[in-house]
Design a protein around this motif. Structure first.
Motif, PDB file in Angstrom:
ATOM      1  N   GLU A  17     -17.404   1.222 -51.412  1.00 29.76           N
ATOM      2  CA  GLU A  17     -16.950   2.205 -50.430  1.00 29.76           C
ATOM      3  C   GLU A  17     -17.605   3.569 -50.631  1.00 29.76           C
ATOM      4  O   GLU A  17     -18.029   4.208 -49.668  1.00 29.76           O
ATOM      5  CB  GLU A  17     -15.426   2.337 -50.507  1.00 29.76           C
ATOM      6  N   LYS A  18     -17.730   4.017 -51.874  1.00 27.95           N
ATOM      7  CA  LYS A  18     -18.326   5.333 -52.152  1.00 27.95           C
ATOM      8  C   LYS A  18     -19.790   5.363 -51.717  1.00 27.95           C
ATOM      9  O   LYS A  18     -20.230   6.303 -51.051  1.00 27.95           O
ATOM     10  CB  LYS A  18     -18.203   5.666 -53.634  1.00 27.95           C
ATOM     11  N   ASN A  25     -22.673   9.186 -44.327  1.00 27.06           N
ATOM     12  CA  ASN A  25     -22.591  10.637 -44.119  1.00 27.06           C
ATOM     13  C   ASN A  25     -23.984  11.245 -44.013  1.00 27.06           C
ATOM     14  O   ASN A  25     -24.235  12.113 -43.166  1.00 27.06           O
ATOM     15  CB  ASN A  25     -21.808  11.310 -45.248  1.00 27.06           C
ATOM     16  N   ARG A  26     -24.882  10.800 -44.873  1.00 24.93           N
ATOM     17  CA  ARG A  26     -26.258  11.301 -44.817  1.00 24.93           C
ATOM     18  C   ARG A  26     -26.908  10.960 -43.483  1.00 24.93           C
ATOM     19  O   ARG A  26     -27.562  11.799 -42.864  1.00 24.93           O
ATOM     20  CB  ARG A  26     -27.090  10.725 -45.968  1.00 24.93           C
ATOM     21  N   LEU A  27     -26.724   9.720 -43.026  1.00 27.31           N
ATOM     22  CA  LEU A  27     -27.298   9.307 -41.741  1.00 27.31           C
ATOM     23  C   LEU A  27     -26.677  10.074 -40.579  1.00 27.31           C
ATOM     24  O   LEU A  27     -27.383  10.437 -39.625  1.00 27.31           O
ATOM     25  CB  LEU A  27     -27.117   7.798 -41.533  1.00 27.31           C
ATOM     26  N   SER A  28     -25.400  10.329 -40.648  1.00 26.35           N
ATOM     27  CA  SER A  28     -24.732  11.091 -39.579  1.00 26.35           C
ATOM     28  C   SER A  28     -25.290  12.507 -39.503  1.00 26.35           C
ATOM     29  O   SER A  28     -25.500  13.037 -38.398  1.00 26.35           O
ATOM     30  CB  SER A  28     -23.227  11.129 -39.808  1.00 26.35           C
ATOM     31  N   ARG A  29     -25.543  13.115 -40.655  1.00 25.66           N
ATOM     32  CA  ARG A  29     -26.135  14.455 -40.661  1.00 25.66           C
ATOM     33  C   ARG A  29     -27.536  14.422 -40.064  1.00 25.66           C
ATOM     34  O   ARG A  29     -27.910  15.300 -39.273  1.00 25.66           O
ATOM     35  CB  ARG A  29     -26.155  15.035 -42.074  1.00 25.66           C
ATOM     36  N   ALA A  60     -34.229  15.505 -45.311  1.00 22.99           N
ATOM     37  CA  ALA A  60     -32.982  14.734 -45.313  1.00 22.99           C
ATOM     38  C   ALA A  60     -33.269  13.233 -45.353  1.00 22.99           C
ATOM     39  O   ALA A  60     -32.583  12.483 -46.054  1.00 22.99           O
ATOM     40  CB  ALA A  60     -32.141  15.086 -44.084  1.00 22.99           C
ATOM     41  N   VAL A  61     -34.283  12.789 -44.628  1.00 23.46           N
ATOM     42  CA  VAL A  61     -34.659  11.375 -44.650  1.00 23.46           C
ATOM     43  C   VAL A  61     -35.173  10.998 -46.034  1.00 23.46           C
ATOM     44  O   VAL A  61     -34.813   9.951 -46.582  1.00 23.46           O
ATOM     45  CB  VAL A  61     -35.704  11.053 -43.557  1.00 23.46           C
TER      46      VAL A  61
END
Length: 102
Positions: A17-18, A25-29, A60-61
């Motif tokens: 889950e973590k 979260n990274r992909l959403s950003r 970010a990628v």
């Protein structure tokens, strides 16, 4: 999202889950940043401002890739080596070569 099998022969991975939440979260950003650049382009924003945002997206990628690679090495690669599957090393070398081209 179970904490069981790190990898399996079917080329899938059950993520904890973590790990799952962190990657999502990274992909959403990143997704939000891309949408922001699209709006900038639609609004005739100055080129340098768009390029600055694109640089942030690239970073970010790269950060996402680094985290995913770290997780892969710490779980799948170790698991496969312990199981005697040395082919995972060739696969890892190939993907690292691809990532280093970027």
């Amino acid at each position: 999202m179970s904490e069981t099998k790190p990898c399996c022969n079917e080329r899938t991975k059950v993520r904890g889950e973590k790990e799952y939440k962190d990657l999502m979260n990274r992909l959403s950003r990143i997704e939000g940043q891309v949408r922001g650049v699209k709006k900038m382009l639609e609004s005739d924003t100055y080129c340098i401002d768009i390029l600055t945002q694109m640089s942030a997206i690239s970073s970010a990628v790269a950060s996402f890739n680094n985290k995913l690679l770290e997780n892969h090495i710490r779980s799948c690669v170790i698991h496969d080596i312990k199981d005697g599957n040395d082919e995972v090393i060739d696969e890892l070398v190939t993907v690292l070569q691809k990532l280093m081209k970027n």
